[in-house]
Motif scaffolding. Structure first.
Motif, PDB file in Angstrom:
ATOM      1  N   VAL A 103     140.069  52.925  50.792  1.00 24.03           N
ATOM      2  CA  VAL A 103     139.151  53.436  51.808  1.00 24.03           C
ATOM      3  C   VAL A 103     137.758  53.633  51.216  1.00 24.03           C
ATOM      4  O   VAL A 103     136.741  53.270  51.822  1.00 24.03           O
ATOM      5  CB  VAL A 103     139.683  54.770  52.385  1.00 24.03           C
ATOM      6  CG1 VAL A 103     138.642  55.427  53.286  1.00 24.03           C
ATOM      7  CG2 VAL A 103     140.969  54.535  53.165  1.00 24.03           C
ATOM      8  N   GLU A 104     137.702  54.181  50.016  1.00 26.09           N
ATOM      9  CA  GLU A 104     136.414  54.415  49.360  1.00 26.09           C
ATOM     10  C   GLU A 104     135.731  53.102  49.013  1.00 26.09           C
ATOM     11  O   GLU A 104     134.507  52.973  49.140  1.00 26.09           O
ATOM     12  CB  GLU A 104     136.627  55.271  48.108  1.00 26.09           C
ATOM     13  CG  GLU A 104     137.010  56.709  48.426  1.00 26.09           C
ATOM     14  CD  GLU A 104     137.517  57.481  47.219  1.00 26.09           C
ATOM     15  OE1 GLU A 104     137.608  58.707  47.307  1.00 26.09           O
ATOM     16  OE2 GLU A 104     137.825  56.840  46.188  1.00 26.09           O
ATOM     17  N   GLN A 105     136.529  52.114  48.590  1.00 27.31           N
ATOM     18  CA  GLN A 105     135.956  50.810  48.269  1.00 27.31           C
ATOM     19  C   GLN A 105     135.368  50.166  49.529  1.00 27.31           C
ATOM     20  O   GLN A 105     134.277  49.596  49.493  1.00 27.31           O
ATOM     21  CB  GLN A 105     137.032  49.896  47.676  1.00 27.31           C
ATOM     22  CG  GLN A 105     136.509  48.498  47.310  1.00 27.31           C
ATOM     23  CD  GLN A 105     137.636  47.553  46.931  1.00 27.31           C
ATOM     24  OE1 GLN A 105     138.788  47.762  47.302  1.00 27.31           O
ATOM     25  NE2 GLN A 105     137.313  46.512  46.202  1.00 27.31           N
ATOM     26  N   GLN A 106     136.071  50.279  50.640  1.00 29.80           N
ATOM     27  CA  GLN A 106     135.590  49.709  51.885  1.00 29.80           C
ATOM     28  C   GLN A 106     134.308  50.390  52.329  1.00 29.80           C
ATOM     29  O   GLN A 106     133.349  49.734  52.763  1.00 29.80           O
ATOM     30  CB  GLN A 106     136.651  49.850  52.979  1.00 29.80           C
ATOM     31  CG  GLN A 106     136.225  49.226  54.307  1.00 29.80           C
ATOM     32  CD  GLN A 106     137.221  49.495  55.416  1.00 29.80           C
ATOM     33  OE1 GLN A 106     138.143  50.273  55.233  1.00 29.80           O
ATOM     34  NE2 GLN A 106     137.029  48.873  56.550  1.00 29.80           N
ATOM     35  N   ALA A 107     134.279  51.725  52.238  1.00 28.68           N
ATOM     36  CA  ALA A 107     133.085  52.462  52.634  1.00 28.68           C
ATOM     37  C   ALA A 107     131.894  52.080  51.769  1.00 28.68           C
ATOM     38  O   ALA A 107     130.770  51.919  52.255  1.00 28.68           O
ATOM     39  CB  ALA A 107     133.350  53.965  52.540  1.00 28.68           C
ATOM     40  N   GLN A 108     132.138  51.913  50.474  1.00 27.17           N
ATOM     41  CA  GLN A 108     131.059  51.532  49.565  1.00 27.17           C
ATOM     42  C   GLN A 108     130.543  50.135  49.895  1.00 27.17           C
ATOM     43  O   GLN A 108     129.332  49.883  49.879  1.00 27.17           O
ATOM     44  CB  GLN A 108     131.559  51.571  48.120  1.00 27.17           C
ATOM     45  CG  GLN A 108     130.469  51.267  47.082  1.00 27.17           C
ATOM     46  CD  GLN A 108     130.993  51.361  45.658  1.00 27.17           C
ATOM     47  OE1 GLN A 108     132.189  51.439  45.434  1.00 27.17           O
ATOM     48  NE2 GLN A 108     130.100  51.374  44.692  1.00 27.17           N
ATOM     49  N   GLY A 138     128.508  52.954  53.687  1.00 29.44           N
ATOM     50  CA  GLY A 138     128.691  54.151  54.498  1.00 29.44           C
ATOM     51  C   GLY A 138     129.031  55.374  53.667  1.00 29.44           C
ATOM     52  O   GLY A 138     129.311  55.277  52.465  1.00 29.44           O
ATOM     53  N   ASN A 139     128.985  56.533  54.318  1.00 32.27           N
ATOM     54  CA  ASN A 139     129.346  57.790  53.681  1.00 32.27           C
ATOM     55  C   ASN A 139     130.704  58.245  54.178  1.00 32.27           C
ATOM     56  O   ASN A 139     131.099  57.939  55.305  1.00 32.27           O
ATOM     57  CB  ASN A 139     128.297  58.863  53.987  1.00 32.27           C
ATOM     58  CG  ASN A 139     126.928  58.509  53.438  1.00 32.27           C
ATOM     59  OD1 ASN A 139     126.822  58.007  52.314  1.00 32.27           O
ATOM     60  ND2 ASN A 139     125.885  58.752  54.217  1.00 32.27           N
ATOM     61  N   LEU A 140     131.397  59.002  53.359  1.00 34.41           N
ATOM     62  CA  LEU A 140     132.716  59.502  53.708  1.00 34.41           C
ATOM     63  C   LEU A 140     132.674  61.022  53.828  1.00 34.41           C
ATOM     64  O   LEU A 140     131.815  61.674  53.229  1.00 34.41           O
ATOM     65  CB  LEU A 140     133.736  59.100  52.642  1.00 34.41           C
ATOM     66  CG  LEU A 140     134.077  57.613  52.550  1.00 34.41           C
ATOM     67  CD1 LEU A 140     134.919  57.341  51.313  1.00 34.41           C
ATOM     68  CD2 LEU A 140     134.811  57.150  53.799  1.00 34.41           C
ATOM     69  N   PRO A 141     133.603  61.602  54.608  1.00 36.57           N
ATOM     70  CA  PRO A 141     133.687  63.066  54.670  1.00 36.57           C
ATOM     71  C   PRO A 141     134.131  63.621  53.326  1.00 36.57           C
ATOM     72  O   PRO A 141     134.513  62.857  52.425  1.00 36.57           O
ATOM     73  CB  PRO A 141     134.751  63.294  55.755  1.00 36.57           C
ATOM     74  CG  PRO A 141     135.558  62.045  55.793  1.00 36.57           C
ATOM     75  CD  PRO A 141     134.607  60.945  55.451  1.00 36.57           C
ATOM     76  N   PRO A 142     134.102  64.942  53.151  1.00 35.09           N
ATOM     77  CA  PRO A 142     134.576  65.534  51.886  1.00 35.09           C
ATOM     78  C   PRO A 142     135.956  65.022  51.531  1.00 35.09           C
ATOM     79  O   PRO A 142     136.787  64.782  52.404  1.00 35.09           O
ATOM     80  CB  PRO A 142     134.591  67.034  52.205  1.00 35.09           C
ATOM     81  CG  PRO A 142     133.562  67.207  53.278  1.00 35.09           C
ATOM     82  CD  PRO A 142     133.633  65.954  54.104  1.00 35.09           C
ATOM     83  N   ARG A 143     136.213  64.889  50.232  1.00 37.55           N
ATOM     84  CA  ARG A 143     137.450  64.241  49.780  1.00 37.55           C
ATOM     85  C   ARG A 143     138.698  64.950  50.307  1.00 37.55           C
ATOM     86  O   ARG A 143     139.659  64.291  50.706  1.00 37.55           O
ATOM     87  CB  ARG A 143     137.496  64.184  48.259  1.00 37.55           C
ATOM     88  CG  ARG A 143     138.710  63.407  47.752  1.00 37.55           C
ATOM     89  CD  ARG A 143     138.715  63.219  46.260  1.00 37.55           C
ATOM     90  NE  ARG A 143     139.910  62.510  45.826  1.00 37.55           N
ATOM     91  CZ  ARG A 143     140.043  61.207  45.808  1.00 37.55           C
ATOM     92  NH1 ARG A 143     139.036  60.453  46.176  1.00 37.55           N
ATOM     93  NH2 ARG A 143     141.167  60.647  45.406  1.00 37.55           N
ATOM     94  N   SER A 144     138.687  66.267  50.334  1.00 38.30           N
ATOM     95  CA  SER A 144     139.872  66.980  50.812  1.00 38.30           C
ATOM     96  C   SER A 144     140.159  66.654  52.275  1.00 38.30           C
ATOM     97  O   SER A 144     141.318  66.467  52.672  1.00 38.30           O
ATOM     98  CB  SER A 144     139.690  68.491  50.640  1.00 38.30           C
ATOM     99  OG  SER A 144     138.553  68.936  51.370  1.00 38.30           O
TER     100      SER A 144
END
Length: 341
Positions: free
Chosen positions: A72-77, A81-87
């Motif tokens: 998910v983080e790779q796709q967002a990068q 895009g930005n992601l919500p807080p990790r938790s």
């Protein structure tokens, strides 16, 4: 819009890690040290991997969640895009994995399977829809840090879940000839254009009402979403952070091409009034508040016979989507789930 990223974004990225133990012995005097090292390594392995969720008789491991999070983080990068807080993101991703696990267990209990012929056909279809040969698809998969074998397994899992959904939902949804006639009667009669149907490519952010979020709070949150979008923030990033639609949130809120009748009336009416690239005010439907953006429109030519079939499928799809939401809530509530984040 590039099609490869959303496709590969649904595929897990496998990572491998190992601990290398060096045991140097020179007689019994060093044995306690070796034993301590083994105990330490065993403890390390337990710390590195643990159960994050129990789903009926199976578990989801921390390593599996980390693999999905990395994807998910790779796709967002890749999409900037930005992601919500990790938790918060972890809980969203884990909840999706829980629903997947429940459906895969149902597939196993029903003795459902996907043979290699079906799987190969689906892989070929995915490659062709992305304008690739099979070899090109394999190269793209490896370039994204995955293996073709792991991707095939992910596709097999998705096909199994789709089989479960189709079996369950098809028995709960029906479309009569009268339903089709009623829909066609409501459409404006335009001479020479009766064989055209308009499709809209759109995306949305959904804010649902929950026990901890009442009507006013949901609308206020939807207005906050719209304000951020009007200030120029990336739609996909805002959707991943705010949207409660688990089916589209991680894909930036994308709905793809939508035909008349495929969405609930309130959503369709609001979407129809929007210009291309325009963002709607918060729109209330039975699912909550939507903030909608129209990305593109096109007209598709169809014959009268195929038009009726398209309408039938559109009505079925809309009802199936509504029923799928209800069914997923039912099976989730009936399953034993213990979240251990």
């Amino acid at each position: 819009m590039k099609m490869r990223k959303p496709l590969l974004g649904r595929m897990k990225q496998l990572s491998a890690g190992s601990l290398l133990a060096l045991c140097v012995g020179a007689g019994l005097a060093l044995a306690p040290l070796a034993l301590q090292a083994q105990n330490f390594q065993s403890t390390q392995r337990q710390v590195l991997d643990s159960v994050v969720a129990v789903v009926n008789n199976d578990v989801i491991m921390r390593s599996e969640l980390d693999d999905r999070m990395a994807k998910v983080e790779q796709q967002a990068q890749a999409q900037g895009g930005n992601l919500p807080p990790r938790s918060q993101l972890e809980r969203q991703v884990l909840e999706r994995m829980v629903m997947e696990e429940i459906q895969l267990q149902m597939a196993k209990d029903a003795n459902l399977s996907i043979d290699d012929t079906e799987l190969n056909g689906q892989v070929r279809s995915i490659a062709e829809s992305n304008g690739m040969t099979l070899d090109g698809f394999a190269d793209a998969v490896e370039a994204d840090g995955m293996t073709l074998a792991s991707v095939r397994e992910d596709i097999r899992r998705e096909m199994l879940m789709r089989q479960v959904q189709q079996r369950q939902i098809s028995n709960r949804v029906s479309v009569s000839d009268r339903d089709v006639e009623r829909f066609l009667d409501q459409q404006p009669s335009q001479s020479g254009e009766q064989n055209f149907i308009e499709e809209t490519r759109a995306r949305h952010v959904l804010i649902t009402l929950t026990p901890n979020r009442d009507e006013n709070q949901a609308r206020s949150r939807a207005e906050e979403v719209r304000q951020r979008l009007m200030q120029g923030e990336d739609f996909a990033s805002v959707a991943r952070e705010y949207s409660d639609d688990s089916g589209t949130a991680l894909n930036g809120g994308e709905l793809g091409w939508v035909r008349p009748g495929q969405t609930v009336p309130a959503f369709e009416e609001a979407m129809r009034e929007l210009d291309v690239n325009q963002v709607s005010q918060p729109v209330r439907s039975q699912f909550g508040y939507h903030v909608i953006e129209v990305e593109e429109r096109r007209r598709q030519n169809v014959t009268q016979e195929s038009q009726r079939e398209q309408v039938r499928q559109a009505i079925f799809q809309r009802r199936a989507n509504e029923e799928l939401e209800t069914w997923q809530q039912e099976v989730r509530s009936q399953a034993f789930v213990d979240i251990r984040l």
